[in-house]
Design an enzyme around this catalytic site. Structure first.
Site, PDB file in Angstrom:
ATOM      1  N   GLU A 148       1.082  -0.878  -0.309  1.00 28.10           N
ATOM      2  CA  GLU A 148      -0.598  -0.187  -0.022  1.00 28.10           C
ATOM      3  C   GLU A 148       0.749   0.843   0.196  1.00 28.10           C
ATOM      4  O   GLU A 148       1.558   1.205   0.656  1.00 28.10           O
ATOM      5  CB  GLU A 148      -1.035  -0.145   0.950  1.00 28.10           C
ATOM      6  N   ARG A 151      -5.408   9.278   1.787  1.00 24.00           N
ATOM      7  CA  ARG A 151      -6.154  10.461   2.900  1.00 24.00           C
ATOM      8  C   ARG A 151      -6.164  11.880   3.582  1.00 24.00           C
ATOM      9  O   ARG A 151      -5.079  12.410   2.807  1.00 24.00           O
ATOM     10  CB  ARG A 151      -5.350   9.517   4.580  1.00 24.00           C
ATOM     11  N   HIS A 206     -12.783   3.789   8.951  1.00 23.00           N
ATOM     12  CA  HIS A 206     -11.194   3.698   9.895  1.00 23.00           C
ATOM     13  C   HIS A 206     -11.967   4.110  11.358  1.00 23.00           C
ATOM     14  O   HIS A 206     -12.726   5.201  10.974  1.00 23.00           O
ATOM     15  CB  HIS A 206     -10.628   3.893   9.997  1.00 23.00           C
ATOM     16  N   LYS A 210     -12.851  -3.199   4.069  1.00 19.35           N
ATOM     17  CA  LYS A 210     -12.334  -2.858   4.735  1.00 19.35           C
ATOM     18  C   LYS A 210     -12.522  -1.617   6.043  1.00 19.35           C
ATOM     19  O   LYS A 210     -13.093  -0.953   6.286  1.00 19.35           O
ATOM     20  CB  LYS A 210     -10.947  -1.998   4.147  1.00 19.35           C
TER      21      LYS A 210
END
Length: 213
Positions: free
Chosen positions: A25, A54, A108, A135
């Site tokens: 990643e 991000r 997240h 995810k």
């Protein structure tokens, strides 16, 4: 499969590292890569790559340019946060699919693990938004958080579920054994990109021991 999360700022060194891993990643945001850097890394790497940027230090316009550059340069996956606004997500998902890039919709939570109902809703929303892989990464504060997270593998779709923090490490170890297409590791102990991330060598060793039990 183990995906190594990289935040290497030196493009040449990054490409050298990529020759030693099976999946990586590229944290475009943490490495503060330019568009030219992104194009070079994603076009020259022989290792499959996830493009991640991000939103903390970038505008949506900047992120869109960087992620589209990664996709056109050959990214195998693109990670899109579930909290992005709908127009941003729709545009990037459409662009990825037109370029045969696998879409990861990610959630997240750095404070806690949501309850079972909310986790199920997050998974469902991810696929509604166009995910090929959903995810979830959530902070594990107590043992029952681990149980709730691992229940998400009881699915006919591809999910990656990771518990963050010290108590969540076990989820990173066993994820591939439960059907996750990959789990995440850091290159070494000094370059973690998430709480509780295990180094590549350590994770490999633990998984090999489990296989040989």
């Amino acid at each position: 499969m183990i995906c190594v999360a990289l935040q290497e700022t030196n493009v040449t060194k990054c490409l050298q590292i990529l020759n030693t891993v099976e999946l990586a990643e590229i944290r475009i945001d943490l490495a503060k890569l330019s568009v030219d850097d992104v194009k070079k890394i994603f076009s020259e790497s022989k290792t499959p790559l996830i493009a991640t940027c991000r939103p903390d230090n970038y505008s949506n316009e900047e992120r869109m340019i960087l992620l589209k550059s990664a996709i056109t340069a050959g990214a195998k996956y693109v990670d899109i946060e579930i909290e992005n606004n709908q127009p941003f997500t729709n545009e990037l998902v459409d662009f990825a699919k037109k370029n045969n890039t696998i879409v990861i919709i990610s959630y997240h939570n750095y404070e806690m693990t949501p309850d079972t109902k909310e986790l199920a809703s997050i998974i469902s929303t991810s696929f509604t938004l166009g995910a090929d892989i959903a995810k979830i990464a959530a902070m594990v504060n107590e043992t029952k958080d681990i149980s709730r997270l691992l229940q998400l593998y009881d699915s006919d779709k591809q999910v990656v579920v990771l518990g963050m923090g010290e108590k969540g490490k076990i989820t990173r170890v066993i994820a591939p054994f439960l059907g996750s297409p990959f789990t995440f590791a850091s290159l070494d102990n000094a370059s973690t990109t998430a709480p509780g991330q295990i180094s590549l060598d350590n994770l490999k060793s633990i998984q090999e021991q489990l296989i040989n039990i």
